[in-house]
Scaffold this motif. Structure first.
Motif, PDB file in Angstrom:
ATOM      1  N   THR A 268      -8.392  -7.123   3.415  1.00  0.00           N
ATOM      2  CA  THR A 268      -7.383  -7.313   4.470  1.00  0.00           C
ATOM      3  C   THR A 268      -7.672  -6.425   5.691  1.00  0.00           C
ATOM      4  O   THR A 268      -8.614  -5.622   5.682  1.00  0.00           O
ATOM      5  CB  THR A 268      -5.995  -6.959   3.913  1.00  0.00           C
ATOM      6  N   ASN A 269      -6.817  -6.578   6.677  1.00  0.00           N
ATOM      7  CA  ASN A 269      -6.929  -5.725   7.878  1.00  0.00           C
ATOM      8  C   ASN A 269      -6.811  -4.251   7.517  1.00  0.00           C
ATOM      9  O   ASN A 269      -7.393  -3.393   8.189  1.00  0.00           O
ATOM     10  CB  ASN A 269      -5.829  -6.096   8.886  1.00  0.00           C
ATOM     11  N   HIS A 270      -6.049  -3.965   6.468  1.00  0.00           N
ATOM     12  CA  HIS A 270      -5.876  -2.577   6.018  1.00  0.00           C
ATOM     13  C   HIS A 270      -7.232  -1.961   5.650  1.00  0.00           C
ATOM     14  O   HIS A 270      -7.517  -0.804   5.976  1.00  0.00           O
ATOM     15  CB  HIS A 270      -4.937  -2.565   4.808  1.00  0.00           C
ATOM     16  N   HIS A 271      -8.080  -2.748   4.978  1.00  0.00           N
ATOM     17  CA  HIS A 271      -9.402  -2.242   4.579  1.00  0.00           C
ATOM     18  C   HIS A 271     -10.286  -1.985   5.800  1.00  0.00           C
ATOM     19  O   HIS A 271     -11.018  -0.996   5.857  1.00  0.00           O
ATOM     20  CB  HIS A 271     -10.082  -3.229   3.626  1.00  0.00           C
ATOM     21  N   PHE A 272     -10.214  -2.894   6.781  1.00  0.00           N
ATOM     22  CA  PHE A 272     -11.003  -2.685   8.000  1.00  0.00           C
ATOM     23  C   PHE A 272     -10.505  -1.454   8.759  1.00  0.00           C
ATOM     24  O   PHE A 272     -11.292  -0.710   9.345  1.00  0.00           O
ATOM     25  CB  PHE A 272     -10.934  -3.930   8.893  1.00  0.00           C
ATOM     26  N   ASP A 273      -9.194  -1.257   8.744  1.00  0.00           N
ATOM     27  CA  ASP A 273      -8.630  -0.084   9.411  1.00  0.00           C
ATOM     28  C   ASP A 273      -9.166   1.205   8.769  1.00  0.00           C
ATOM     29  O   ASP A 273      -9.570   2.138   9.463  1.00  0.00           O
ATOM     30  CB  ASP A 273      -7.102  -0.137   9.308  1.00  0.00           C
ATOM     31  N   LYS A 274      -9.198   1.222   7.436  1.00  0.00           N
ATOM     32  CA  LYS A 274      -9.711   2.400   6.716  1.00  0.00           C
ATOM     33  C   LYS A 274     -11.198   2.610   7.000  1.00  0.00           C
ATOM     34  O   LYS A 274     -11.652   3.733   7.241  1.00  0.00           O
ATOM     35  CB  LYS A 274      -9.502   2.221   5.207  1.00  0.00           C
ATOM     36  N   LEU A 275     -11.959   1.503   6.976  1.00  0.00           N
ATOM     37  CA  LEU A 275     -13.392   1.614   7.258  1.00  0.00           C
ATOM     38  C   LEU A 275     -13.653   2.056   8.693  1.00  0.00           C
ATOM     39  O   LEU A 275     -14.606   2.790   8.972  1.00  0.00           O
ATOM     40  CB  LEU A 275     -14.079   0.263   6.993  1.00  0.00           C
ATOM     41  N   GLY A 276     -12.785   1.595   9.602  1.00  0.00           N
ATOM     42  CA  GLY A 276     -12.921   2.000  10.998  1.00  0.00           C
ATOM     43  C   GLY A 276     -12.761   3.501  11.153  1.00  0.00           C
ATOM     44  O   GLY A 276     -13.517   4.152  11.884  1.00  0.00           O
ATOM     45  N   LYS A 277     -11.771   4.055  10.448  1.00  0.00           N
ATOM     46  CA  LYS A 277     -11.557   5.507  10.508  1.00  0.00           C
ATOM     47  C   LYS A 277     -12.747   6.249   9.898  1.00  0.00           C
ATOM     48  O   LYS A 277     -13.167   7.298  10.391  1.00  0.00           O
ATOM     49  CB  LYS A 277     -10.266   5.869   9.763  1.00  0.00           C
ATOM     50  N   LEU A 278     -13.309   5.665   8.823  1.00  0.00           N
ATOM     51  CA  LEU A 278     -14.478   6.282   8.184  1.00  0.00           C
ATOM     52  C   LEU A 278     -15.680   6.274   9.138  1.00  0.00           C
ATOM     53  O   LEU A 278     -16.425   7.257   9.239  1.00  0.00           O
ATOM     54  CB  LEU A 278     -14.820   5.519   6.894  1.00  0.00           C
ATOM     55  N   LEU A 279     -15.831   5.152   9.880  1.00  0.00           N
ATOM     56  CA  LEU A 279     -16.951   5.050  10.821  1.00  0.00           C
ATOM     57  C   LEU A 279     -16.768   6.014  11.994  1.00  0.00           C
ATOM     58  O   LEU A 279     -17.752   6.593  12.473  1.00  0.00           O
ATOM     59  CB  LEU A 279     -17.085   3.606  11.318  1.00  0.00           C
ATOM     60  N   VAL A 280     -15.546   6.185  12.458  1.00  0.00           N
ATOM     61  CA  VAL A 280     -15.294   7.166  13.533  1.00  0.00           C
ATOM     62  C   VAL A 280     -15.710   8.555  13.082  1.00  0.00           C
ATOM     63  O   VAL A 280     -16.397   9.289  13.806  1.00  0.00           O
ATOM     64  CB  VAL A 280     -13.802   7.176  13.929  1.00  0.00           C
ATOM     65  N   LEU A 281     -15.308   8.909  11.866  1.00  0.00           N
ATOM     66  CA  LEU A 281     -15.666  10.228  11.333  1.00  0.00           C
ATOM     67  C   LEU A 281     -17.192  10.374  11.278  1.00  0.00           C
ATOM     68  O   LEU A 281     -17.751  11.395  11.701  1.00  0.00           O
ATOM     69  CB  LEU A 281     -15.071  10.393   9.928  1.00  0.00           C
TER      70      LEU A 281
END
Length: 439
Positions: A268-281
């Motif tokens: 879901t979008n929730h997973h992409f949101d989490k991955l996005g934060k991981l990629l920013v880090l």
């Protein structure tokens, strides 16, 4: 809330459609063309490449470093998320494991391609020198392949048992195939405990092995004392770069698989949101080490190092350098800081940009340095002072990338990309939590 039957039906591997078949056939054709080019390289020697006395490492080593970096996603995403027991990881970890396996296998093959004569591989064992990072690479890459395969296989065992029953009547041969892979799994308490412990041990093992792999890869460069590579910063710089390449690859592939297999209800979008934060880090850490690598030396470097940096900042490679730095690193950070940037489609575009940038960054790490030797080599043609890959090199390199995609495609075809048993267990737990009186 889904029933067991629907979860199995949604997540069980399905036969390829027309689009999938065309994709697979295209990859096979590219791989065959690459094999033909490689055979020609074997017959005629490295003369068919543009590698010469200056650029003695070319696109093959850049590609090798890229594959090694991408395989790091198996260490970061899979192992760390498993050990920290993050529940949102469930639909993502298997895809990460598949990427990791494909990437590290192709890294091993690519380094043999660069050796020109594969029989020379034996010399690495016969005449191994412990002081050479190449010897450590020969040890660590097969070790990483074995652990990655086990980390992919062990969590699959309960799913194989489910697929055995699912295909028993519809496709008996396929059902038998999954049955053999299930190793008589019954789901007993003892089996679950053993499986859980095994996965935990593997997850712990792969973290130091993954870090060692990236570190040795960095030491291959930094121990040569060459301008641009002579840095104590190189190992953490490589590790942080691998973090970026791995997570970027994962996001890109998850978007494609989600769309192709219609898994929007599970990823879901929730997973992409989490991955996005991981990629920013990941990008922020990589940016920090990049500043250490490319900005600080401006104030301390000697003439040779400054010439190398000028080549990157305003010289021959400046367009590529600024493109991979700004488009492949800085811009993703800015976009992903906003929630709208962490939606699936923007994330796919960013992930793809990051991966392409990561590949070319490896090219920039390898090539410009080689064109600035300690001492100018006397009596070589002017053309040897420059390097751009030949047609053979491009065909072979593209074929290795296609081969990695082919491995991923085959694994995605026959394996459930989202863990079935774990999804069922989580749904059951959710139901119990929502209706505590029923338990």
């Amino acid at each position: 809330m889904y029933t067991h039957k629907k979860i199995i039906s949604d997540l069980a591997p399905k036969k390829f459609g027309k689009r999938d078949s065309i994709w697979t056939a295209s990859l096979i054709v590219i791989v065959i063309v690459g094999i033909i080019a490689y055979i020609d390289q074997l017959i005629k020697g490295q003369e068919v490449t543009n590698m010469r006395d200056y650029a003695l490492w070319g696109i093959y080593i850049s590609n090798f470093v890229f594959f090694v970096a991408t395989s790091f996603v198996g260490t970061v995403t899979v192992a760390i998320l498993r050990l920290t027991n993050n529940s949102w990881r469930t639909p993502l970890v298997r895809i990460a494991e598949i990427i990791s396996v494909a990437a590290i296998i192709m890294a091993g093959i690519t380094i043999m391609i660069d050796m020109a004569r594969p029989d020379r591989l034996l010399n690495l064992f016969i005449h191994a020198r412990l002081q050479s990072p190449i010897t450590w690479d020969v040890v660590i890459i097969p070790t990483y392949i074995v652990i990655s395969l086990l980390l992919l296989y062990f969590p699959l065992i309960p799913d194989f048992a489910i697929l055995k029953g699912h295909f028993k009547k519809k496709k008996p041969k396929l059902g038998k195939f999954y049955g053999k892979l299930a190793l008589n799994w019954t789901g007993s308490k003892a089996q679950k405990l053993l499986q859980e412990k095994s996965i935990q041990i593997l997850a712990i093992m792969i973290i130091p092995v993954g870090l060692l792999l990236q570190t040795i890869d960095a030491w291959l460069f930094s121990t040569t004392y060459r301008i641009g590579w002579d840095s104590t910063n190189f190992a953490p710089y490589f590790i942080s770069g691998a973090f970026v390449a791995g997570v970027g690859s994962l996001i890109t592939l998850i978007f494609i698989i989600r769309k192709a297999k219609k898994l929007e209800n599970y990823i879901t979008n929730h997973h992409f949101d989490k991955l996005g934060k991981l990629l920013v880090l990941a990008c922020l850490i990589y940016l920090y080490f990049s500043i250490n690598e490319y900005v600080i030396p401006l104030f301390t470097a000697k003439k040779g190092e400054l010439t190398h940096l000028e080549t990157l900042y305003s010289g021959t490679y400046s367009i590529l350098f600024w493109a991979v730095t700004l488009l492949g690193l800085v811009l993703p950070i800015i976009i992903l800081l906003f929630k709208a940037g962490r939606k699936p489609l923007p994330m796919f575009i960013i992930g793809l940009t990051v991966v392409v940038g990561a590949w070319w960054k490896r090219y920039l790490i390898v090539t410009p340095t080689l064109l600035h030797p300690f001492l100018p080599i006397q009596g070589v043609p002017e053309s040897w002072h420059h390097y751009f890959p030949s047609l053979h090199e491009w065909l072979i390199t593209i074929a290795t990338l296609a081969m990695a995609f082919l491995i991923i495609t085959i694994l995605v075809r026959y394996l459930p990309v989202i863990p079935i048993q774990r999804t069922i267990d989580e749904q059951a737990l959710l139901k119990t939590n929502n209706n505590p009186t029923e338990s």
